[in-house]
Scaffold this motif. Sequence first.
Motif, PDB file in Angstrom:
ATOM      1  N   ARG A  46     113.731  69.934  49.928  1.00 19.13           N
ATOM      2  CA  ARG A  46     112.936  70.288  48.755  1.00 19.13           C
ATOM      3  C   ARG A  46     112.237  69.098  48.143  1.00 19.13           C
ATOM      4  NH1 ARG A  46     117.276  74.207  46.048  1.00 19.13           N
ATOM      5  NH2 ARG A  46     117.008  75.994  47.446  1.00 19.13           N
ATOM      6  N   GLU A  47     112.480  67.897  48.688  1.00 16.72           N
ATOM      7  CA  GLU A  47     111.833  66.741  48.082  1.00 16.72           C
ATOM      8  C   GLU A  47     110.799  66.156  49.030  1.00 16.72           C
ATOM      9  OE1 GLU A  47     114.904  63.949  47.029  1.00 16.72           O
ATOM     10  OE2 GLU A  47     115.896  64.098  48.965  1.00 16.72           O
ATOM     11  N   THR A  48     109.685  65.728  48.451  1.00 17.88           N
ATOM     12  CA  THR A  48     108.636  65.064  49.230  1.00 17.88           C
ATOM     13  C   THR A  48     109.124  63.673  49.612  1.00 17.88           C
ATOM     14  OG1 THR A  48     106.908  66.300  48.093  1.00 17.88           O
ATOM     15  CG2 THR A  48     106.255  64.236  49.135  1.00 17.88           C
ATOM     16  N   VAL A  49     108.904  63.301  50.869  1.00 16.53           N
ATOM     17  CA  VAL A  49     109.310  61.965  51.313  1.00 16.53           C
ATOM     18  C   VAL A  49     108.121  61.262  51.956  1.00 16.53           C
ATOM     19  CG1 VAL A  49     111.722  62.613  51.699  1.00 16.53           C
ATOM     20  CG2 VAL A  49     110.082  62.780  53.592  1.00 16.53           C
ATOM     21  N   GLN A  50     108.192  59.942  51.943  1.00 24.43           N
ATOM     22  CA  GLN A  50     107.192  59.147  52.641  1.00 24.43           C
ATOM     23  C   GLN A  50     107.903  58.256  53.634  1.00 24.43           C
ATOM     24  OE1 GLN A  50     104.619  56.693  50.227  1.00 24.43           O
ATOM     25  NE2 GLN A  50     103.229  56.311  51.935  1.00 24.43           N
ATOM     26  N   LEU A  51     107.370  58.206  54.871  1.00 27.43           N
ATOM     27  CA  LEU A  51     107.946  57.356  55.899  1.00 27.43           C
ATOM     28  C   LEU A  51     107.427  55.935  55.686  1.00 27.43           C
ATOM     29  CD1 LEU A  51     108.063  58.260  59.693  1.00 27.43           C
ATOM     30  CD2 LEU A  51     107.976  55.944  58.840  1.00 27.43           C
ATOM     31  N   MET A  52     108.337  55.019  55.347  1.00 31.57           N
ATOM     32  CA  MET A  52     107.930  53.663  55.018  1.00 31.57           C
ATOM     33  C   MET A  52     107.996  52.709  56.215  1.00 31.57           C
ATOM     34  SD  MET A  52     107.240  54.388  51.972  1.00 31.57           S
ATOM     35  CE  MET A  52     106.761  52.790  51.315  1.00 31.57           C
ATOM     36  N   SER A  53     109.047  52.841  57.016  1.00 31.75           N
ATOM     37  CA  SER A  53     109.200  51.912  58.129  1.00 31.75           C
ATOM     38  C   SER A  53     110.038  52.527  59.234  1.00 31.75           C
ATOM     39  CB  SER A  53     109.844  50.599  57.652  1.00 31.75           C
ATOM     40  OG  SER A  53     111.154  50.853  57.171  1.00 31.75           O
ATOM     41  N   ARG A  54     110.066  51.840  60.377  1.00 32.01           N
ATOM     42  CA  ARG A  54     110.826  52.325  61.515  1.00 32.01           C
ATOM     43  C   ARG A  54     111.631  51.180  62.108  1.00 32.01           C
ATOM     44  NH1 ARG A  54     105.760  51.055  63.098  1.00 32.01           N
ATOM     45  NH2 ARG A  54     105.554  49.801  64.981  1.00 32.01           N
ATOM     46  N   HIS A  55     112.730  51.521  62.710  1.00 33.53           N
ATOM     47  CA  HIS A  55     113.557  50.543  63.403  1.00 33.53           C
ATOM     48  C   HIS A  55     113.974  51.162  64.732  1.00 33.53           C
ATOM     49  CE1 HIS A  55     116.621  47.564  64.288  1.00 33.53           C
ATOM     50  NE2 HIS A  55     117.447  48.563  64.537  1.00 33.53           N
ATOM     51  N   TRP A  56     113.656  50.491  65.834  1.00 35.59           N
ATOM     52  CA  TRP A  56     114.018  50.983  67.159  1.00 35.59           C
ATOM     53  C   TRP A  56     114.993  50.033  67.823  1.00 35.59           C
ATOM     54  CZ3 TRP A  56     113.048  55.704  68.767  1.00 35.59           C
ATOM     55  CH2 TRP A  56     111.921  56.387  68.295  1.00 35.59           C
ATOM     56  N   HIS A  57     115.890  50.612  68.599  1.00 33.96           N
ATOM     57  CA  HIS A  57     116.800  49.829  69.426  1.00 33.96           C
ATOM     58  C   HIS A  57     116.642  50.374  70.846  1.00 33.96           C
ATOM     59  CE1 HIS A  57     121.186  48.491  70.374  1.00 33.96           C
ATOM     60  NE2 HIS A  57     120.289  47.665  70.873  1.00 33.96           N
ATOM     61  N   ILE A  58     116.201  49.520  71.765  1.00 34.77           N
ATOM     62  CA  ILE A  58     115.914  49.942  73.136  1.00 34.77           C
ATOM     63  C   ILE A  58     116.832  49.189  74.094  1.00 34.77           C
ATOM     64  CG2 ILE A  58     114.116  50.122  74.913  1.00 34.77           C
ATOM     65  CD1 ILE A  58     112.135  49.738  72.416  1.00 34.77           C
ATOM     66  N   ILE A  59     117.504  49.923  74.965  1.00 31.48           N
ATOM     67  CA  ILE A  59     118.404  49.310  75.936  1.00 31.48           C
ATOM     68  C   ILE A  59     117.952  49.737  77.325  1.00 31.48           C
ATOM     69  CG2 ILE A  59     120.815  49.046  76.668  1.00 31.48           C
ATOM     70  CD1 ILE A  59     121.481  50.316  73.822  1.00 31.48           C
ATOM     71  N   ASP A  60     117.705  48.777  78.209  1.00 31.76           N
ATOM     72  CA  ASP A  60     117.280  49.164  79.555  1.00 31.76           C
ATOM     73  C   ASP A  60     118.489  49.277  80.480  1.00 31.76           C
ATOM     74  OD1 ASP A  60     117.957  46.652  80.565  1.00 31.76           O
ATOM     75  OD2 ASP A  60     115.889  45.930  80.640  1.00 31.76           O
ATOM     76  N   ALA A  61     118.228  49.657  81.730  1.00 35.33           N
ATOM     77  CA  ALA A  61     119.312  49.934  82.676  1.00 35.33           C
ATOM     78  C   ALA A  61     120.150  48.706  82.995  1.00 35.33           C
ATOM     79  CB  ALA A  61     118.738  50.535  83.965  1.00 35.33           C
ATOM     80  N   ASN A  62     119.596  47.517  82.749  1.00 41.04           N
ATOM     81  CA  ASN A  62     120.353  46.290  82.993  1.00 41.04           C
ATOM     82  C   ASN A  62     121.183  45.870  81.790  1.00 41.04           C
ATOM     83  OD1 ASN A  62     119.188  46.119  85.533  1.00 41.04           O
ATOM     84  ND2 ASN A  62     117.489  44.857  84.817  1.00 41.04           N
ATOM     85  N   GLY A  63     121.106  46.675  80.723  1.00 44.50           N
ATOM     86  CA  GLY A  63     121.861  46.346  79.528  1.00 44.50           C
ATOM     87  C   GLY A  63     121.134  45.408  78.582  1.00 44.50           C
ATOM     88  N   ASN A  64     119.894  45.057  78.923  1.00 39.63           N
ATOM     89  CA  ASN A  64     119.105  44.231  77.998  1.00 39.63           C
ATOM     90  C   ASN A  64     118.688  45.066  76.807  1.00 39.63           C
ATOM     91  OD1 ASN A  64     119.089  41.974  79.776  1.00 39.63           O
ATOM     92  ND2 ASN A  64     117.506  43.003  80.983  1.00 39.63           N
ATOM     93  N   SER A  65     118.865  44.542  75.624  1.00 38.99           N
ATOM     94  CA  SER A  65     118.502  45.341  74.467  1.00 38.99           C
ATOM     95  C   SER A  65     117.496  44.604  73.614  1.00 38.99           C
ATOM     96  CB  SER A  65     119.759  45.716  73.674  1.00 38.99           C
ATOM     97  OG  SER A  65     119.939  44.873  72.588  1.00 38.99           O
ATOM     98  N   GLN A  66     116.587  45.365  73.029  1.00 38.11           N
ATOM     99  CA  GLN A  66     115.615  44.761  72.115  1.00 38.11           C
ATOM    100  C   GLN A  66     115.504  45.627  70.865  1.00 38.11           C
ATOM    101  OE1 GLN A  66     111.460  45.017  73.344  1.00 38.11           O
ATOM    102  NE2 GLN A  66     112.040  46.097  75.214  1.00 38.11           N
TER     103      GLN A  66
END
Length: 134
Positions: A46-66
């Motif tokens: 019921r409340e209006t929201v605004q999307l301010m920012s995003r945070h991503w966590h990406i992990i590849d098949a070798n386990g490298n994460s960014q």
Amino acid sequence: MGCAMYRAVTRNIQITVEPYYLAEESTPEDDQFFWAYTVSIENLGRETVQLMSRHWHIIDANGNSQQMDGSGVVGEEPVIEPGDSFQYTSGCPLNTTSGIMTGNYRMQTLSGETFAVKIPAFSLDLPDMVKTVH
């Protein structure tokens, strides 16, 4: 396409993600694999929201994460009113044939309160018909 859909709801904000592999953007011989994902952000509350920012966590098949942080999405900070939704498509390159993405969006209410909305963890996998040959 037989894509998987991933869904999570936080505080009446529903996030749905549909990832798909972009063969035409990818060059497996150079270990470059490219996915797109379409995100739908639905305001079930019921409340209006605004999307301010995003945070991503990406992990590849070798386990490298960014980790990736940014303001808004696709250059916008959309205001999403009750009953409305916002949809966008973005992309993610990996050096491996699969990976996992997860993260959150930071939302702000009209009264200035901020809260995090969970993005469901979704996997980036090659379709069965695409096999890489070495």
